[in-house]
Scaffold this active site. Structure first.
Site, short mmCIF file in Angstrom:
data_model
loop_
_atom_site.label_atom_id
_atom_site.label_comp_id
_atom_site.label_asym_id
_atom_site.label_seq_id
_atom_site.Cartn_x
_atom_site.Cartn_y
_atom_site.Cartn_z
N SER A 15 11.25 -3.12 -2.77
CA SER A 15 10.65 -3.81 -4.04
C SER A 15 11.45 -5.35 -4.48
CB SER A 15 10.84 -2.88 -4.99
OG SER A 15 12.16 -2.33 -5.10
N SER A 141 -3.43 -0.15 1.85
CA SER A 141 -4.20 -1.22 2.40
C SER A 141 -5.54 -1.28 3.00
CB SER A 141 -4.02 -1.96 3.75
OG SER A 141 -4.44 -3.16 4.22
N TYR A 154 -0.96 -1.53 12.11
CA TYR A 154 -1.13 -1.59 11.50
C TYR A 154 -1.88 -0.50 10.55
CZ TYR A 154 -0.62 -3.06 6.35
OH TYR A 154 -0.82 -3.70 4.93
P1 NAD Z 1 6.59 -8.15 1.31
O1 NAD Z 1 6.94 -8.33 2.79
O2 NAD Z 1 6.64 -9.39 0.60
O3 NAD Z 1 7.51 -6.62 0.87
C1 NAD Z 1 8.16 -5.92 1.09
C2 NAD Z 1 9.35 -5.68 0.87
O4 NAD Z 1 9.92 -4.42 1.09
C3 NAD Z 1 10.54 -6.35 0.61
O5 NAD Z 1 11.23 -6.22 -0.95
C4 NAD Z 1 10.93 -6.27 1.56
O6 NAD Z 1 12.54 -6.27 1.24
C5 NAD Z 1 11.02 -4.25 1.64
N1 NAD Z 1 11.76 -4.24 2.86
C6 NAD Z 1 11.40 -3.94 4.40
N2 NAD Z 1 11.59 -3.56 4.27
C7 NAD Z 1 12.30 -3.02 3.99
C8 NAD Z 1 13.04 -1.85 4.95
N3 NAD Z 1 13.19 -0.83 5.84
N4 NAD Z 1 13.39 -0.78 3.76
C9 NAD Z 1 13.34 -1.65 2.55
N5 NAD Z 1 12.89 -2.60 2.22
C10 NAD Z 1 12.24 -3.00 3.16
O7 NAD Z 1 5.08 -7.54 1.46
P2 NAD Z 1 4.15 -7.28 0.75
O8 NAD Z 1 2.91 -7.96 1.14
O9 NAD Z 1 4.26 -7.15 -0.86
O10 NAD Z 1 3.24 -5.34 0.84
C11 NAD Z 1 4.52 -4.08 0.38
C12 NAD Z 1 3.13 -3.03 0.78
O11 NAD Z 1 1.97 -3.24 0.08
C13 NAD Z 1 2.87 -2.55 2.21
O12 NAD Z 1 2.64 -1.54 2.32
C14 NAD Z 1 1.79 -3.85 2.86
O13 NAD Z 1 0.90 -2.59 3.81
C15 NAD Z 1 0.25 -3.81 1.57
N6 NAD Z 1 -0.13 -4.27 1.69
C16 NAD Z 1 -0.16 -5.73 1.91
C17 NAD Z 1 -0.95 -6.28 1.19
C18 NAD Z 1 -0.82 -8.01 1.28
O14 NAD Z 1 -1.75 -8.48 1.44
N7 NAD Z 1 0.26 -8.89 0.92
C19 NAD Z 1 -2.31 -5.63 1.50
C20 NAD Z 1 -2.41 -4.66 1.41
C21 NAD Z 1 -1.91 -3.66 1.43
#
Ligand code: NAD
Length: 264
Positions: A15, A141, A154
């Protein structure tokens, strides 16, 4: 509808940025105390400083833990032993052909995207049941239902989250704990925004043009014709964590901009 979560403790994994950060802010706005998590001291400290400035009255904690590991999961629950709300948000994706993915790629992604949530739920949910109230949300997702050919690993992890979420909801039925998943579509989070910036730079186009290209070629069924914002995803998560969402459990709730064409 006015969502109030005063007195509730929330843990949001991954987060410091992206969707998780927007969820943390949404929960804080509703009055919950929030645990922020990320991998590096610096990123957690920065996120904490920024979020505390926005919500000076709210209680926050920051936990540095790599949730792809068992040790990271142990650190999380040692530093935040209790939660009323658990948002299993952490996750990542890296496009790679099926034929180039080696065993470690599959297993590593499974550890982060799937086992992080399994481990956290295994710890927090029994205590929620004991108190007769809890909210668990898995951030899946649209790729869990429409598997992208360039990210089959994924897609596999995101389908697994849907299965775990539904199964766990069944297991805790009637206890006051709800378990749901939220299904975002392409969202302007840190990772996707950085990806679009890099694509734009390499092709000499604007980021907006790169996003439009992405939607046209990779997600042509979008009804929004734009990426969703992290706040739009967080709004759904906030609702499903609310007192008012007590009738919703075992569900997979979409904020996918209409990308998924099926009704059910
Ligand atoms: P992001 O990379 O923008 O943010 C991810 C966050 O998780 C960051 O704060 C990062 O520091 C932290 N993080 C990453 N690896 C970590 C680890 N090993 N341990 C602890 N913290 C960790 O990602 P996002 O796009 O916001 O994705 C968040 C969720 O939403 C994911 O589960 C992703 O699969 C899902 N999602 C994203 C999208 C999209 O288009 N962005 C679409 C569908 C689903």
């Amino acid at each position: 509808m006015h969502i109030v979560l005063k007195g509730r403790k929330a843990v949001v994994t991954g987060s410091t940025a992206g969707i998780g950060r927007a969820i943390a802010e949404g929960l804080a706005r509703a009055g919950a105390s929030v645990v922020i998590n990320g991998r590096s001291e610096e990123r957690v400290a920065t996120a904490l400083r920024e979020i505390k400035a926005l919500f000076p009255e709210t209680e926050f904690a920051g936990i540095v833990a790599d949730l792809s590991t068992l040790e990271g999961a142990a650190t999380l629950v040692a530093e935040a032993p209790d939660a009323d709300i658990l948002v299993n948000n952490v996750g990542t994706a890296r496009p790679k052909s099926f034929f180039d993915l080696v065993d470690e790629d599959w297993l590593d992604l499974f550890q982060l995207n799937v086992m992080s949530g399994v481990r956290a739920a295994r710890h927090y949910v029994p205590k929620m049941i004991g108190r007769g109230w809890g909210r668990v949300v898995f951030i899946s997702s649209e790729s869990g239902l429409a598997i992208p050919k360039e990210m089959i690993d994924y897609g596999m992890t995101k389908t697994a989250q849907l299965a775990i979420s539904r199964g766990l909801a069944e297991a805790v039925g009637g206890t006051g704990v709800t378990v749901n998943s939220v299904i975002p579509g392409p969202t302007n989070s840190e990772i996707l925004s950085n990806w679009m910036k890099a694509t734009a730079q390499s092709q000499g186009i604007t980021q907006q043009e790169a996003e439009q290209d992405f939607l046209r070629t990779m997600r042509p069924t979008t009804l929004l014709n734009r990426f969703t914002s992290t706040e739009e995803v967080a709004n759904m998560v906030l609702y499903v964590c609310s007192e008012q969402a007590s009738g919703t459990t075992g569900a997979a709730l979409r904020v996918d901009g209409g990308v998924l064409r099926s009704i059910g």
